[in-house]
Scaffold this motif. Structure first.
Motif, PDB file in Angstrom:
ATOM      1  N   LEU A 287       8.456  34.779  -6.725  1.00 32.53           N
ATOM      2  CA  LEU A 287       7.380  34.022  -6.094  1.00 32.53           C
ATOM      3  C   LEU A 287       7.599  33.848  -4.600  1.00 32.53           C
ATOM      4  N   GLN A 311      -0.824  20.145  -6.942  1.00 29.33           N
ATOM      5  CA  GLN A 311      -1.595  21.332  -7.291  1.00 29.33           C
ATOM      6  C   GLN A 311      -1.278  22.452  -6.301  1.00 29.33           C
ATOM      7  N   GLY A 312      -0.945  23.609  -6.844  1.00 25.38           N
ATOM      8  CA  GLY A 312      -0.570  24.726  -5.983  1.00 25.38           C
ATOM      9  C   GLY A 312       0.892  24.706  -5.574  1.00 25.38           C
ATOM     10  N   LEU A 314       5.210  24.449  -6.340  1.00 23.81           N
ATOM     11  CA  LEU A 314       6.109  25.360  -7.030  1.00 23.81           C
ATOM     12  C   LEU A 314       6.021  25.206  -8.549  1.00 23.81           C
ATOM     13  N   GLU A 316       3.489  24.331 -10.558  1.00 23.02           N
ATOM     14  CA  GLU A 316       2.297  24.979 -11.110  1.00 23.02           C
ATOM     15  C   GLU A 316       2.411  26.500 -11.034  1.00 23.02           C
ATOM     16  N   ARG A 317       2.944  27.002  -9.921  1.00 24.29           N
ATOM     17  CA  ARG A 317       3.095  28.452  -9.762  1.00 24.29           C
ATOM     18  C   ARG A 317       4.096  29.008 -10.780  1.00 24.29           C
ATOM     19  N   SER A 320       2.522  29.128 -14.287  1.00 23.35           N
ATOM     20  CA  SER A 320       1.591  30.254 -14.365  1.00 23.35           C
ATOM     21  C   SER A 320       2.351  31.570 -14.503  1.00 23.35           C
ATOM     22  N   PHE A 321       3.421  31.708 -13.738  1.00 18.69           N
ATOM     23  CA  PHE A 321       4.249  32.923 -13.791  1.00 18.69           C
ATOM     24  C   PHE A 321       4.848  33.102 -15.183  1.00 18.69           C
TER      25      PHE A 321
END
Length: 393
Positions: A287, A311-312, A314, A316-317, A320-321
């Motif tokens: 990431l 939101q947005g 680390l 949340e990312r 998602s990953f």
């Protein structure tokens, strides 16, 4: 006590449910002039219960029928640690309750469930008598550095008072007992009775008695995860030393764990954690956020609130990953780690260099093989001490 004689009590904690059922049954027995209690077996059906309610007994005209766990008769999700049960059609019992039952007989149903039960039987009892839901008090918020919430403490103090039967606990003794056991009502009742007996009639339970007779929280598997993530060897060394010396070690539920089972269970837990930490190193690198593993960042007071949780951010990312990666060690689980637990894993990952984790996992096969042989505990100890004693990255 009201005049209700059809009662359903439900809870997500089996011990709190047992306590409530016992108290309700005793109250009904007193109101009905010492009516005998008839325990309905696990194989009882709603039809059988309906027949019992409508068939007066020549020798015992007053009766209290108790079904300890009527999960199969209602709609309810399984409780934590419980298994699903085959449902039964409650229609015969619903019809009997709606038609009305005599004042000389009472029915008390218990439901151990993960949430408030529903269904036709619950509705019928709610109209004719009473439905009571006993929720487990909320846990502390993730950012609160406490063991128990005020609501949980209040419930557990009641458990102590009832189990200790008049024996009083000094404030420091009560605090230590709750810290060591956490929210475990059944285990707490057992320990409170044991401590009350040891203290003797009319005496106080003091902190020294709790320290002597109640197992330390650090000698349970609960502390292993925190020790690995904090890179502290002392709790795990103490755990292994206690097992080797025959001192009681507990599992995640606070139950005694055989010393022979500890090495394999401990190895599996630690291996899984190292695997997750290595994965997080690589996922964060993918990431482009490797700098977020630095202790200067994760150790900051506002890192979680400002960089990880928003939101947005680390967190949340990463979620998602992981959701898109079938090779993730979290794949196949019922649900991914929550945002707070994930932040703790990331903090822990930052305390190990990636190459260290690779080396530890590469050596794990030999350690696992050694555990199966006599004397394998030494190999496990050496592996763990080597992992935890190195300088953090």
């Amino acid at each position: 006590m009201s005049g209700e004689n059809v009662i359903l009590i439900a809870s997500s904690d089996d011990y709190l449910l047992e306590e409530a059922l016992a108290a309700e049954t005793a109250s009904l027995a007193e109101r009905l002039g010492g009516a005998p209690v008839v325990e309905l077996g696990d194989d009882t059906t709603p039809g059988t219960a309906a027949t019992e309610l409508t068939s007066p007994s020549l020798f015992e005209p007053q009766r209290i029928l108790v079904m300890a766990d009527a999960r199969a008769w209602v709609n309810a999700k399984p409780p934590a640690g419980g298994s699903p049960v085959a449902s039964m059609d409650p229609a015969p019992l619903v019809h009997t309750i709606e038609a009305g039952i005599g004042g000389d007989v009472a029915l008390v149903l218990g439901v151990w469930a993960g949430g408030k039960p529903s269904g036709n039987l619950v509705k019928a009892i709610d109209r004719a008598g009473r439905v009571e839901w006993i929720p487990v008090p909320p846990s502390p918020k993730p950012w609160e550095d406490v063991t128990l919430s005020p609501e949980q403490v209040s419930v557990l103090r009641g458990v102590i008072a009832r189990a200790a039967a008049g024996t009083r606990f000094e404030p420091a003794a009560e605090k230590l007992l709750l810290e060591r056991l956490g929210f475990a009502p059944r285990l707490l009742a057992q320990e409170a009775r044991k401590l009350a007996t040891a203290a003797g009639e009319g005496a106080w339970v003091d902190e020294a008695l709790v320290r002597r007779l109640t197992f330390p929280a650090e000698r349970s598997l609960d502390g292993v995860r925190d020790a690995i993530l904090a890179r502290r060897s002392e709790p795990i060394v103490d755990l292994l030393a206690a097992a080797e010396a025959g001192v009681g070690v507990r599992d995640w539920r606070g139950q005694p764990l055989p010393a022979t089972a500890l090495p394999a269970i401990l190895f599996g837990q630690v291996f899984s954690l190292f695997e997750q930490l290595l994965y997080l190193h690589r996922a964060i690198a993918a990431l482009g956020a490797r700098k977020e593993l630095a202790a200067a960042r994760t150790g900051g007071r506002r890192w979680y609130a400002q960089r990880f949780k928003p939101q947005g951010g680390l967190g949340e990312r990463l979620l998602s990953f992981m959701a898109d990666d079938p090779a993730s060690p979290f794949a196949g689980k019922k649900k991914p780690p929550g945002i707070w637990n994930l932040s703790k894993l990331v903090e822990g990952a930052g305390r190990y260099r990636e190459q260290e984790l690779i080396t530890l996992l590469a050596a794990a096969g030999e350690v696992e093989a050694a555990i199966r042989r006599e004397g394998g505990l030494n190999a496990l100890i050496a592996w763990l001490i080597g992992a935890l004693s190195r300088q953090a990255a």
